[in-house]
Design an enzyme around this catalytic site. Structure first.
Site, PDB file in Angstrom:
ATOM      1  N   CYS A   1      41.337  48.461  37.052  1.00 24.31           N
ATOM      2  CA  CYS A   1      40.504  48.015  37.599  1.00 24.31           C
ATOM      3  C   CYS A   1      40.258  45.926  36.489  1.00 24.31           C
ATOM      4  CB  CYS A   1      39.205  47.813  37.995  1.00 24.31           C
ATOM      5  SG  CYS A   1      38.110  48.283  35.855  1.00 24.31           S
TER       6      CYS A   1
ATOM      7  N   ARG B   1      38.120  36.795  47.401  1.00 24.56           N
ATOM      8  CA  ARG B   1      38.792  37.933  47.980  1.00 24.56           C
ATOM      9  C   ARG B   1      39.554  37.693  49.514  1.00 24.56           C
ATOM     10  NH1 ARG B   1      35.942  43.284  47.514  1.00 24.56           N
ATOM     11  NH2 ARG B   1      36.306  42.685  44.996  1.00 24.56           N
TER      12      ARG B   1
ATOM     13  N   CYS C   1      36.230  50.851  41.130  1.00 20.25           N
ATOM     14  CA  CYS C   1      37.592  50.618  41.823  1.00 20.25           C
ATOM     15  C   CYS C   1      39.005  50.166  42.045  1.00 20.25           C
ATOM     16  CB  CYS C   1      37.292  48.921  41.372  1.00 20.25           C
ATOM     17  SG  CYS C   1      35.857  48.029  41.655  1.00 20.25           S
TER      18      CYS C   1
ATOM     19  N   LYS D   1      28.188  48.284  51.690  1.00 20.58           N
ATOM     20  CA  LYS D   1      29.149  47.929  51.905  1.00 20.58           C
ATOM     21  C   LYS D   1      30.653  48.727  52.831  1.00 20.58           C
ATOM     22  CE  LYS D   1      30.478  47.579  47.661  1.00 20.58           C
ATOM     23  NZ  LYS D   1      31.986  47.950  46.384  1.00 20.58           N
TER      24      LYS D   1
ATOM     25  N   LYS E   1      34.530  51.142  54.145  1.00 25.58           N
ATOM     26  CA  LYS E   1      35.597  51.278  53.909  1.00 25.58           C
ATOM     27  C   LYS E   1      36.826  51.838  54.950  1.00 25.58           C
ATOM     28  CE  LYS E   1      35.294  49.557  49.645  1.00 25.58           C
ATOM     29  NZ  LYS E   1      34.872  50.331  47.850  1.00 25.58           N
TER      30      LYS E   1
ATOM     31  N   CYS F   1      34.617  40.740  35.467  1.00 29.83           N
ATOM     32  CA  CYS F   1      33.869  41.351  36.561  1.00 29.83           C
ATOM     33  C   CYS F   1      32.170  41.070  36.182  1.00 29.83           C
ATOM     34  CB  CYS F   1      34.319  42.704  36.647  1.00 29.83           C
ATOM     35  SG  CYS F   1      32.898  43.845  37.378  1.00 29.83           S
TER      36      CYS F   1
ATOM     37  N   CYS G   1      33.861  50.206  34.406  1.00 26.26           N
ATOM     38  CA  CYS G   1      32.359  50.703  34.505  1.00 26.26           C
ATOM     39  C   CYS G   1      33.054  51.637  35.409  1.00 26.26           C
ATOM     40  CB  CYS G   1      31.980  49.807  34.966  1.00 26.26           C
ATOM     41  SG  CYS G   1      31.290  49.909  36.925  1.00 26.26           S
TER      42      CYS G   1
ATOM     43  N   ARG H   1      35.416  46.201  55.713  1.00 25.75           N
ATOM     44  CA  ARG H   1      36.160  45.732  54.033  1.00 25.75           C
ATOM     45  C   ARG H   1      37.477  45.309  54.974  1.00 25.75           C
ATOM     46  NH1 ARG H   1      33.989  45.372  49.446  1.00 25.75           N
ATOM     47  NH2 ARG H   1      31.952  45.315  49.314  1.00 25.75           N
TER      48      ARG H   1
HETATM   49 FE1  SRM Z   1      35.191  47.129  43.715  1.00 23.91          FE
HETATM   50  C1  SRM Z   1      32.397  46.182  42.888  1.00 23.91           C
HETATM   51  C2  SRM Z   1      36.894  44.637  41.878  1.00 23.91           C
HETATM   52  C3  SRM Z   1      38.297  47.734  44.758  1.00 23.91           C
HETATM   53  C4  SRM Z   1      34.423  50.419  44.127  1.00 23.91           C
HETATM   54  N1  SRM Z   1      34.306  45.312  42.646  1.00 23.91           N
HETATM   55  C5  SRM Z   1      33.460  45.030  42.808  1.00 23.91           C
HETATM   56  C6  SRM Z   1      33.080  43.416  41.855  1.00 23.91           C
HETATM   57  C7  SRM Z   1      33.060  43.165  43.141  1.00 23.91           C
HETATM   58  C8  SRM Z   1      32.067  43.438  41.400  1.00 23.91           C
HETATM   59  C9  SRM Z   1      31.001  42.624  41.406  1.00 23.91           C
HETATM   60  O1  SRM Z   1      30.542  43.084  42.092  1.00 23.91           O
HETATM   61  O2  SRM Z   1      30.449  41.635  40.619  1.00 23.91           O
HETATM   62  C10 SRM Z   1      34.614  43.919  41.495  1.00 23.91           C
HETATM   63  C11 SRM Z   1      35.192  42.325  40.873  1.00 23.91           C
HETATM   64  C12 SRM Z   1      35.762  42.237  39.887  1.00 23.91           C
HETATM   65  C13 SRM Z   1      37.113  41.053  39.415  1.00 23.91           C
HETATM   66  O3  SRM Z   1      36.820  40.303  38.505  1.00 23.91           O
HETATM   67  O4  SRM Z   1      37.450  40.851  40.526  1.00 23.91           O
HETATM   68  C14 SRM Z   1      35.424  44.958  41.649  1.00 23.91           C
HETATM   69  N2  SRM Z   1      36.850  46.186  43.659  1.00 23.91           N
HETATM   70  C15 SRM Z   1      37.836  45.844  42.719  1.00 23.91           C
HETATM   71  C16 SRM Z   1      38.782  45.082  43.538  1.00 23.91           C
HETATM   72  C17 SRM Z   1      38.973  43.792  42.696  1.00 23.91           C
HETATM   73  C18 SRM Z   1      39.270  45.950  41.393  1.00 23.91           C
HETATM   74  C19 SRM Z   1      41.294  46.152  41.998  1.00 23.91           C
HETATM   75  O5  SRM Z   1      41.678  46.286  41.043  1.00 23.91           O
HETATM   76  O6  SRM Z   1      41.620  45.601  42.620  1.00 23.91           O
HETATM   77  C20 SRM Z   1      38.976  46.466  44.295  1.00 23.91           C
HETATM   78  C21 SRM Z   1      39.486  44.853  45.748  1.00 23.91           C
HETATM   79  C22 SRM Z   1      39.522  46.000  47.119  1.00 23.91           C
HETATM   80  C23 SRM Z   1      39.499  45.437  48.238  1.00 23.91           C
HETATM   81  O7  SRM Z   1      40.541  44.484  48.476  1.00 23.91           O
HETATM   82  O8  SRM Z   1      38.061  45.266  48.359  1.00 23.91           O
HETATM   83  C24 SRM Z   1      38.131  47.232  44.029  1.00 23.91           C
HETATM   84  N3  SRM Z   1      35.966  48.916  44.736  1.00 23.91           N
HETATM   85  C25 SRM Z   1      37.385  49.287  44.947  1.00 23.91           C
HETATM   86  C26 SRM Z   1      37.110  50.375  45.062  1.00 23.91           C
HETATM   87  C27 SRM Z   1      38.716  51.440  45.272  1.00 23.91           C
HETATM   88  C28 SRM Z   1      38.595  51.386  46.971  1.00 23.91           C
HETATM   89  O9  SRM Z   1      37.993  50.941  47.885  1.00 23.91           O
HETATM   90  O10 SRM Z   1      39.678  52.220  48.178  1.00 23.91           O
HETATM   91  C29 SRM Z   1      35.905  51.565  45.053  1.00 23.91           C
HETATM   92  C30 SRM Z   1      35.376  52.981  44.779  1.00 23.91           C
HETATM   93  C31 SRM Z   1      35.596  52.953  46.193  1.00 23.91           C
HETATM   94  C32 SRM Z   1      33.948  53.261  47.090  1.00 23.91           C
HETATM   95  O11 SRM Z   1      33.636  51.928  47.688  1.00 23.91           O
HETATM   96  O12 SRM Z   1      33.110  54.063  46.860  1.00 23.91           O
HETATM   97  C33 SRM Z   1      35.170  50.379  44.195  1.00 23.91           C
HETATM   98  N4  SRM Z   1      33.392  48.561  43.906  1.00 23.91           N
HETATM   99  C34 SRM Z   1      33.146  49.153  44.170  1.00 23.91           C
HETATM  100  C35 SRM Z   1      31.666  48.942  43.729  1.00 23.91           C
HETATM  101  C36 SRM Z   1      31.321  50.518  43.495  1.00 23.91           C
HETATM  102  C37 SRM Z   1      30.410  51.238  45.797  1.00 23.91           C
HETATM  103  C38 SRM Z   1      29.223  52.294  45.266  1.00 23.91           C
HETATM  104  O13 SRM Z   1      29.588  52.668  46.557  1.00 23.91           O
HETATM  105  O14 SRM Z   1      28.862  52.395  44.273  1.00 23.91           O
HETATM  106  C39 SRM Z   1      31.235  48.077  43.057  1.00 23.91           C
HETATM  107  C40 SRM Z   1      29.945  47.940  42.550  1.00 23.91           C
HETATM  108  C41 SRM Z   1      29.116  47.619  43.509  1.00 23.91           C
HETATM  109  O15 SRM Z   1      29.179  47.378  45.043  1.00 23.91           O
HETATM  110  O16 SRM Z   1      27.487  47.211  43.955  1.00 23.91           O
HETATM  111  C42 SRM Z   1      32.067  46.789  42.867  1.00 23.91           C
HETATM  112 FE1  SF4 Z   2      34.024  45.487  37.622  1.00 21.91          FE
HETATM  113 FE2  SF4 Z   2      33.453  48.421  36.927  1.00 21.91          FE
HETATM  114 FE3  SF4 Z   2      34.820  47.239  39.305  1.00 21.91          FE
HETATM  115 FE4  SF4 Z   2      35.911  47.887  37.229  1.00 21.91          FE
HETATM  116  S1  SF4 Z   2      35.247  48.933  37.967  1.00 21.91           S
HETATM  117  S2  SF4 Z   2      36.293  45.622  38.490  1.00 21.91           S
HETATM  118  S3  SF4 Z   2      34.475  46.917  35.748  1.00 21.91           S
HETATM  119  S4  SF4 Z   2      32.680  47.070  39.097  1.00 21.91           S
END
Ligand code: SRM
Ligand code: SF4
Length: 563
Positions: free
Chosen positions: A433, A79, A482, A212, A214, A439, A478, A148
Site C-alpha cells: 500500500c 481516486r 489495503c 464503505k 465493496k 497516508c 497499518c 466503490r
Molecule cells: Fe484502503 C483507508 C489506500 C484498498 C481497507 N485506504 C485508505 C486510505 C484512503 C487512508 C485514509 O482513509 O485516510 C488510503 C489512502 C492512502 C494513499 O495515500 O493513497 C487507502 N486502499 C488504498 C489503496 C490505494 C491501496 C493500494 O495500494 O492500492 C487501495 C485503493 C482501492 C480503490 O481503488 O478503491 C485500497 N483498502 C483497500 C483494501 C483492499 C480491497 O478493497 O480490495 C482494503 C481491505 C479490504 C476491506 O475494505 O476490508 C482497504 N482502507 C481500508 C481501510 C479499513 C476498512 C475497514 O473496514 O476497517 C481504511 C480505513 C478506513 O476505512 O477507516 C482504508
Molecule cells: Fe494507509 Fe493503512 Fe491503507 Fe496502508 S493499509 S494505505 S497505511 S490505511
C-alpha cells in the site's frame, strides 16, 4: 456488540455530517474558495471522500513545518473510478498528462483497479476533475460510505465469459452510483437543482451506507480479485461453455485495528447462486440490507462483515431473499487456483495479443533507467486496443494487433522496462500500500520499504533455487489491509515506525487467511523468521505444494477460519 443492540447508542459523528450535508454538498464549495489555507473544513473532508477525494498532508514535512510555524503541507489524493479496470488509451493519456500538470507526476494503480493521483493542491482539484470528465471518467463514489469501484477479472477478451462478466460489473456499478448532483455542481459548475440537496437517493437514502461497501466478480480458476475479501462477491459459473450465473458470497472484509479484538479480517460466506440477469437485483438487496441493519454508531463495527457475524448468515440470507421476493439457488461447484497475474504476452479470443506487465506497487513513474511512465505514454499514443488495470496493481496492454506487438515491445525495451516481467517470482507477486508519506493512517513505511525487503528475500530465494517460484508477499503500513496482506502467504502489517506484525500461511488461491506469527519486529527479524522457512520449503516441499500450504503442513501456522 450486536448490531441489533446498537440503536440506543448515539450515531457516529460521520452519520451526523452525512445527514446535514444536503446530499454530500456540505461546505465543500465555500472551502475551495478560501485561499487562506490549503485545507478544507474537517466535516467536509468526510464528504469529499464521496467525491473520490482525500485530504492528506506530506508527513515527511510535518516536523519541519511545525518548527517553522507553518500549517501542514496539505494536498489531495484523487481516486478515479475504472469499473472492471478497463481504460481507453485516450483516458490513459489524459491521466498521464493531468498527473504531470496538477498532481505529483506519478500515477498509482490501486489494488481495486482504479487510478490514484497524489499531491493535488486545493486549487488544482477542480481543473483536474474537469480534465477527467472530458475523457468520460469520474471519481464519484470512488471512496465514501457507498459502493466503490466494482472489481472484475480484467481479461474480458480471453473468452466470451469475461466479456459477459465485465458487462455485469458495469451494470452493478451504474446501478449503485449515487444519484446526487453534488459532484456535478461543485466540480463541473452544473446549475444547482431546485432546493439543492433534495434529490432522491432511491438506494442509499439521505445518510448513504453505514460504511464503505465493496463488490467484485471473479472468474475461476483466477481469484485475482480476492473475492472472499469483498463485502459482496460474485463467482462466475461456466456450464457448457456458457455463463450459467454466479455463486454469491457476502460478508468479507480485511480491516482491523491493533489492540481492538472486536475487529478482524473475515472471509465472505457462500450464500447461494443467481442467474446473470439477477446479479444487479442481488447487489441492491444486499446493499439495502446493510443500509438498514449495519451499525451506524461505531465505524469500527460498521462493515457488512460485522452485521453478518453478529446476526448470523441464515438471518442475512432470509433478509436478502425477502427483499428479492425469490430464493437464491444452491451454490454450484467451483475451484480457484491462483490470485496471481499471468505475466507476459498472450493471445486473446479475437486473435489479438495482450501483455500483462508488472508494476512494482502499482506506481507508474520514471526512475533512472526504468522509464515506465514515458514508455506507457508512448504505447498509449499508438495502441489500438485498451489498458486493463489488474487487482494486483499491474497493467495489461490489451487488444494489440500482430503488426503492433513488436513496436510496443520495442517501446518498452527502449525505456528500460521490456524485461520487467523477468524478475523473481517473489517480486512479481508482491504488493504494498502507499503508506508514508501520503497516508494519514500509516504507522510504518510500506511502499518505500518493499524494495528493501524484496532485495533481502531475493537473495534467499535465489540461493534456495526458488528464483521463479511464485510466493505472495503483501505489506501495509497499518492494519487496515489495503494491499490485502491477510490473504498473502507472507503478510507484513505496520505496527510502529520500522516495526511490523508478521503473518504466514494464506492460501495462494485466496481461500484461506494467514495467521499472525510475530508482532512488532523489524525487517531483519522478519528475515530471521522467514529465511529458514523458505530454505526448508525448497528442500521439503511436496510436488506442486505452495509456500502457504507448506507453512501449515509443517506446523508453522494453524488454520484461521474468519479472523
Ligand atoms: Fe484502503 C483507508 C489506500 C484498498 C481497507 N485506504 C485508505 C486510505 C484512503 C487512508 C485514509 O482513509 O485516510 C488510503 C489512502 C492512502 C494513499 O495515500 O493513497 C487507502 N486502499 C488504498 C489503496 C490505494 C491501496 C493500494 O495500494 O492500492 C487501495 C485503493 C482501492 C480503490 O481503488 O478503491 C485500497 N483498502 C483497500 C483494501 C483492499 C480491497 O478493497 O480490495 C482494503 C481491505 C479490504 C476491506 O475494505 O476490508 C482497504 N482502507 C481500508 C481501510 C479499513 C476498512 C475497514 O473496514 O476497517 C481504511 C480505513 C478506513 O476505512 O477507516 C482504508
Ligand atoms: Fe494507509 Fe493503512 Fe491503507 Fe496502508 S493499509 S494505505 S497505511 S490505511
Amino acid at each position: 456488540m450486536s448490531s441489533e443492540t446498537t440503536s440506543a447508542k448515539p450515531l457516529s459523528e460521520v452519520e451526523k455530517i452525512k445527514a446535514a450535508s444536503r446530499n454530500l454538498r456540505g461546505g465543500i464549495l465555500e472551502g475551495l474558495q478560501d485561499t487562506s489555507t490549503g485545507a478544507i473544513a474537517s466535516a467536509d473532508t468526510q464528504l469529499t471522500k464521496f467525491h473520490g477525494l482525500y485530504q492528506q498532508d506530506d508527513r515527511d514535512l510535518r516536523i519541519e513545518r511545525r518548527k517553522a510555524k507553518l500549517e501542514r503541507a496539505f494536498s489531495f489524493m484523487i481516486r478515479i473510478r475504472v469499473p472492471g479496470g478497463v481504460a481507453t488509451p485516450e483516458q490513459y493519456l489524459a491521466i498521464d498528462g493531468l498527473a504531470d500538470q496538477y498532481a505529483n507526476g506519478t500515477i498509482r494503480l490501486t489494488t481495486r483497479q482504479a487510478f490514484q493521483l497524489h499531491g493535488l493542491l486545493k486549487g488544482n482539484v477542480k481543473p483536474l476533475i474537469q480534465g477527467i470528465t472530458k475523457v468520460c471518467m469520474d471519481s464519484i463514489a470512488a471512496c465514501g460510505d457507498v459502493n466503490r469501484n466494482v472489481m472484475c477479472n480484467p481479461n474480458p477478451k480471453v473468452s466470451g465469459i469475461h466479456g459477459a462478466v465485465f458487462e455485469t460489473a458495469k451494470a452493478i456499478s451504474t446501478h449503485l452510483t449515487p444519484k446526487t448532483r453534488a459532484y456535478f455542481e461543485i466540480w463541473l459548475d452544473e446549475e444547482k437543482v431546485a432546493g439543492s440537496g433534495e434529490e432522491e437517493e432511491p438506494i442509499y437514502g439521505k445518510t448513504y451506507l453505514p460504511r464503505k461497501f465493496k463488490i467484485g466478480i471473479a472468474v475461476p480458476p483466477s481469484n485475482d480479485i480476492d473475492v472472499f475479501s469483498q463485502d459482496l462477491g460474485f463467482i462466475a459459473i461456466v456450464e457448457d461453455g456458457k455463463l450459467a450465473g454466479y455463486n454469491v458470497v457476502a460478508g468479507g472484509g480485511l480491516g482491523k485495528t491493533h489492540g481492538k479484538t472486536g475487529t478482524f479480517p473475515r472471509l465472505a460466506d457462500l450464500i447461494g447462486f443467481c442467474r446473470p440477469d439477477q446479479a444487479v437485483a442481488v447487489a441492491e438487496a444486499v446493499v439495502t440490507t446493510q443500509r438498514d441493519h449495519g451499525d451506524r454508531t461505531d465505524r469500527k463495527h460498521a462493515r457488512l462483515k460485522y452485521t453478518i457475524q453478529d446476526r448470523g448468515v441464515d438471518w442475512f440470507i432470509g433478509e436478502v431473499e425477502s427483499r428479492l421476493g425469490w430464493k437464491l439457488e444452491k451454490a454450484r461447484p467451483f475451484a480457484f487456483e491462483t490470485q496471481a497475474d499471468d505475466y507476459g504476452w498472450h493471445r486473446d479470443v479475437d486473435g489479438n495479443w495482450f501483455l500483462n506487465l508488472f508494476i512494482l506497487s502499482g506506481r507508474i513513474k520514471d526512475a533512472g533507467e526504468l522509464r515506465m511512465k514515458t514508455a506507457l505514454r508512448e504505447v498509449a499514443k499508438i495502441l489500438k486496443g485498451d489498458f486493463r488495470l489488474t487487482p494486483n496493481q499491474n497493467l495489461m496492454i490489451s487488444g494489440v494487433t500482430d503488426d503492433q506487438k513488436e513496436t510496443i515491445q520495442g517501446i518498452l525495451d527502449r525505456h528500460g522496462v521490456g524485461q520487467i516481467n523477468r524478475q523473481t517470482g517473489i517480486r512479481l507477486n508482491a504488493m504494498a500500500c502507499p503508506a508514508l508519506p501520503t497516508c494519514g493512517l500509516a504507522l510504518a513505511e510500506s511502499e518505500r520499504m518493499l524494495p528493501e525487503i524484496l532485495g533481502k528475500l531475493e537473495e534467499v530465494v535465489e540461493s534456495a533455487g526458488l528464483r521463479d517460484d511464485a510466493i505472495t508477499i503483501r505489506s501495509t503500513g497499518c492494519p487496515n489491509g489495503c494491499a490485502r496482506p491477510y490473504l498473502a502467504e507472507i503478510g507484513l502489517v505496520g505496527k510502529a515506525p520500522g516495526k511490523y506484525n508478521l503473518y504466514l500461511g494464506a492460501a495462494f488461491n485466496g481461500t484461506r487467511l494467514n495467521e499472525e506469527v510475530a508482532v512488532n519486529i523489524g525487517v531483519d527479524e522478519v528475515m530471521e523468521r522467514v529465511s529458514p522457512l523458505i530454505r526448508r520449503y525448497a528442500k521439503e516441499r511436496e510436488s506442486g505444494e505452495r509456500f502457504g500450504d507448506f507453512c501449515h503442513r509443517v506446523g508453522e501456522v494453524q488454520p484461521v477460519a474468519a479472523g
